[in-house]
Design a protein around this motif. Structure first.
Motif, short mmCIF file in Angstrom:
data_model
loop_
_atom_site.label_atom_id
_atom_site.label_comp_id
_atom_site.label_asym_id
_atom_site.label_seq_id
_atom_site.Cartn_x
_atom_site.Cartn_y
_atom_site.Cartn_z
N SER A 130 13.05 57.30 19.83
CA SER A 130 13.49 58.41 20.67
C SER A 130 14.98 58.34 20.99
O SER A 130 15.58 59.35 21.35
CB SER A 130 12.71 58.40 21.99
OG SER A 130 13.07 57.26 22.76
N GLY A 131 15.56 57.16 20.89
CA GLY A 131 16.88 56.96 21.46
C GLY A 131 16.69 56.78 22.96
O GLY A 131 15.56 56.77 23.46
N ILE A 132 17.75 56.64 23.70
CA ILE A 132 17.65 56.51 25.16
C ILE A 132 17.59 57.91 25.74
O ILE A 132 18.51 58.70 25.58
CB ILE A 132 18.83 55.71 25.72
CG1 ILE A 132 18.82 54.29 25.15
CG2 ILE A 132 18.79 55.69 27.25
CD1 ILE A 132 20.02 53.46 25.51
N VAL A 133 16.46 58.21 26.38
CA VAL A 133 16.24 59.55 26.93
C VAL A 133 16.00 59.44 28.44
O VAL A 133 15.58 58.40 28.95
CB VAL A 133 15.08 60.28 26.24
CG1 VAL A 133 15.40 60.55 24.78
CG2 VAL A 133 13.78 59.49 26.35
N GLU A 134 16.23 60.56 29.13
CA GLU A 134 16.13 60.57 30.59
C GLU A 134 14.76 60.98 31.12
O GLU A 134 14.49 60.81 32.29
CB GLU A 134 17.21 61.46 31.18
CG GLU A 134 18.60 60.94 30.85
CD GLU A 134 19.69 61.82 31.42
OE1 GLU A 134 19.90 61.75 32.64
OE2 GLU A 134 20.31 62.55 30.64
N LYS A 135 13.91 61.53 30.25
CA LYS A 135 12.56 61.86 30.69
C LYS A 135 11.58 61.59 29.56
O LYS A 135 11.95 61.59 28.38
CB LYS A 135 12.45 63.29 31.19
CG LYS A 135 12.73 64.35 30.18
CD LYS A 135 12.59 65.72 30.82
CE LYS A 135 12.40 66.74 29.71
NZ LYS A 135 11.97 68.02 30.21
N LEU A 136 10.33 61.36 29.94
CA LEU A 136 9.31 61.04 28.95
C LEU A 136 8.93 62.27 28.15
O LEU A 136 8.75 63.35 28.71
CB LEU A 136 8.06 60.49 29.65
CG LEU A 136 8.20 59.09 30.23
CD1 LEU A 136 6.99 58.74 31.07
CD2 LEU A 136 8.38 58.09 29.11
N PRO A 137 8.77 62.12 26.83
CA PRO A 137 8.35 63.25 26.00
C PRO A 137 6.86 63.54 26.19
O PRO A 137 6.12 62.74 26.75
CB PRO A 137 8.65 62.78 24.57
CG PRO A 137 8.58 61.30 24.65
CD PRO A 137 9.05 60.93 26.03
N ASP A 138 6.44 64.68 25.68
CA ASP A 138 5.04 65.09 25.82
C ASP A 138 4.08 64.17 25.07
O ASP A 138 2.93 64.04 25.47
CB ASP A 138 4.86 66.53 25.31
CG ASP A 138 5.59 67.53 26.18
OD1 ASP A 138 5.82 67.22 27.37
OD2 ASP A 138 5.95 68.61 25.67
N ASP A 139 4.55 63.53 24.00
CA ASP A 139 3.65 62.67 23.22
C ASP A 139 3.65 61.22 23.71
O ASP A 139 3.32 60.31 22.97
CB ASP A 139 3.95 62.75 21.73
CG ASP A 139 5.41 62.46 21.41
OD1 ASP A 139 6.23 62.34 22.34
OD2 ASP A 139 5.72 62.36 20.21
N PHE A 140 4.02 61.00 24.96
CA PHE A 140 3.94 59.66 25.55
C PHE A 140 2.48 59.31 25.77
O PHE A 140 1.68 60.18 26.10
CB PHE A 140 4.69 59.64 26.90
CG PHE A 140 4.64 58.30 27.58
CD1 PHE A 140 5.48 57.29 27.17
CD2 PHE A 140 3.76 58.04 28.60
CE1 PHE A 140 5.44 56.04 27.78
CE2 PHE A 140 3.71 56.81 29.21
CZ PHE A 140 4.56 55.81 28.80
N PRO A 141 2.03 58.08 25.59
CA PRO A 141 2.83 56.89 25.33
C PRO A 141 3.05 56.64 23.85
O PRO A 141 2.26 57.05 23.02
CB PRO A 141 1.99 55.78 25.94
CG PRO A 141 0.58 56.23 25.82
CD PRO A 141 0.64 57.74 25.92
N SER A 142 4.11 55.94 23.58
CA SER A 142 4.43 55.52 22.22
C SER A 142 3.78 54.16 21.99
O SER A 142 3.47 53.45 22.94
CB SER A 142 5.95 55.42 22.06
OG SER A 142 6.47 54.51 23.01
N PRO A 143 3.61 53.75 20.73
CA PRO A 143 3.03 52.43 20.47
C PRO A 143 3.85 51.29 21.09
O PRO A 143 3.29 50.29 21.52
CB PRO A 143 3.03 52.33 18.95
CG PRO A 143 3.02 53.74 18.48
CD PRO A 143 3.80 54.51 19.50
N GLU A 144 5.17 51.46 21.14
CA GLU A 144 6.05 50.48 21.78
C GLU A 144 7.12 51.23 22.54
O GLU A 144 7.47 52.34 22.17
CB GLU A 144 6.76 49.60 20.74
CG GLU A 144 5.90 48.61 20.03
CD GLU A 144 6.71 47.74 19.10
OE1 GLU A 144 7.72 47.16 19.56
OE2 GLU A 144 6.35 47.65 17.93
#
Length: 182
Positions: free
Chosen positions: A40-54
């Protein structure tokens, strides 16, 4: 408070991980998420497809790292403000340390972190992070913004760096002649 490094006592479900991330996120918090095909790079809010595997969440107090293990998540906490309920210290089980040594086992050092410029040729695509986090950004509009930093977690008995956590360095502002954190 003292530095703390610990793991969550049990593996978490997706829902439990989401709740924990929201609970530990303080403003401003940033996220770096990894999938097998992208970051994702460093982002300020969580994306809709959270959580990521890591991934990781970080702010000026702590970094939270997670990694999927089958259908659950293991979680590591690197905190500069003491322990958090639900986390077990990674050094508590050391029988060779006295209780007072366990309390002061970690020390931290914080330094600025420099992101690569967008035209750096060693990466196939440019790194994504908010420009306000770049410590080289000296624009007047960005002076009172948090800056990207790294916190070293050092074992005092051996002076060995065990973890390097992402963090943000909060600016110091002048207020009626007194200095304080933003």
């Amino acid at each position: 408070m003292s530095p703390f490094v610990g793991v969550y006592e049990q593996l978490l479900t997706e829902t439990e991980l989401s709740e924990l991330v929201q609970q530990l996120a303080t403003a401003p918090s940033y996220y770096f998420l990894r999938w097998s095909h992208q970051v994702s790079g460093i982002v300020e809010k969580l994306p809709d497809d959270f959580p990521s595997p890591e991934g990781q969440m970080f702010n000026c107090d702590r970094e939270l790292r997670w990694k999927r293990q089958y259908d659950r998540y293991s979680v590591l906490l690197l905190s500069n403000t003491g322990d958090v309920p639900g986390f077990k210290s990674i050094i508590k089980d050391r029988d060779d340390l006295r209780e007072s040594e366990k309390e002061s086992y970690w020390k931290t050092e914080q330094r600025p972190a420099y992101g690569y410029s967008t035209n750096e040729t060693r990466f196939p695509r440019s790194r994504i992070y908010p420009k306000s986090l770049d410590v080289r950004n000296n624009q007047p509009s960005q002076k009172n913004q948090p800056k990207l930093a790294q916190r070293y977690f050092i074992a005092q008995p051996t002076a060995t760096v065990h973890f390097v956590a992402l963090t943000v360095d909060m600016p110091i502002i002048e207020s009626k002649g007194r200095r304080g954190n933003l």
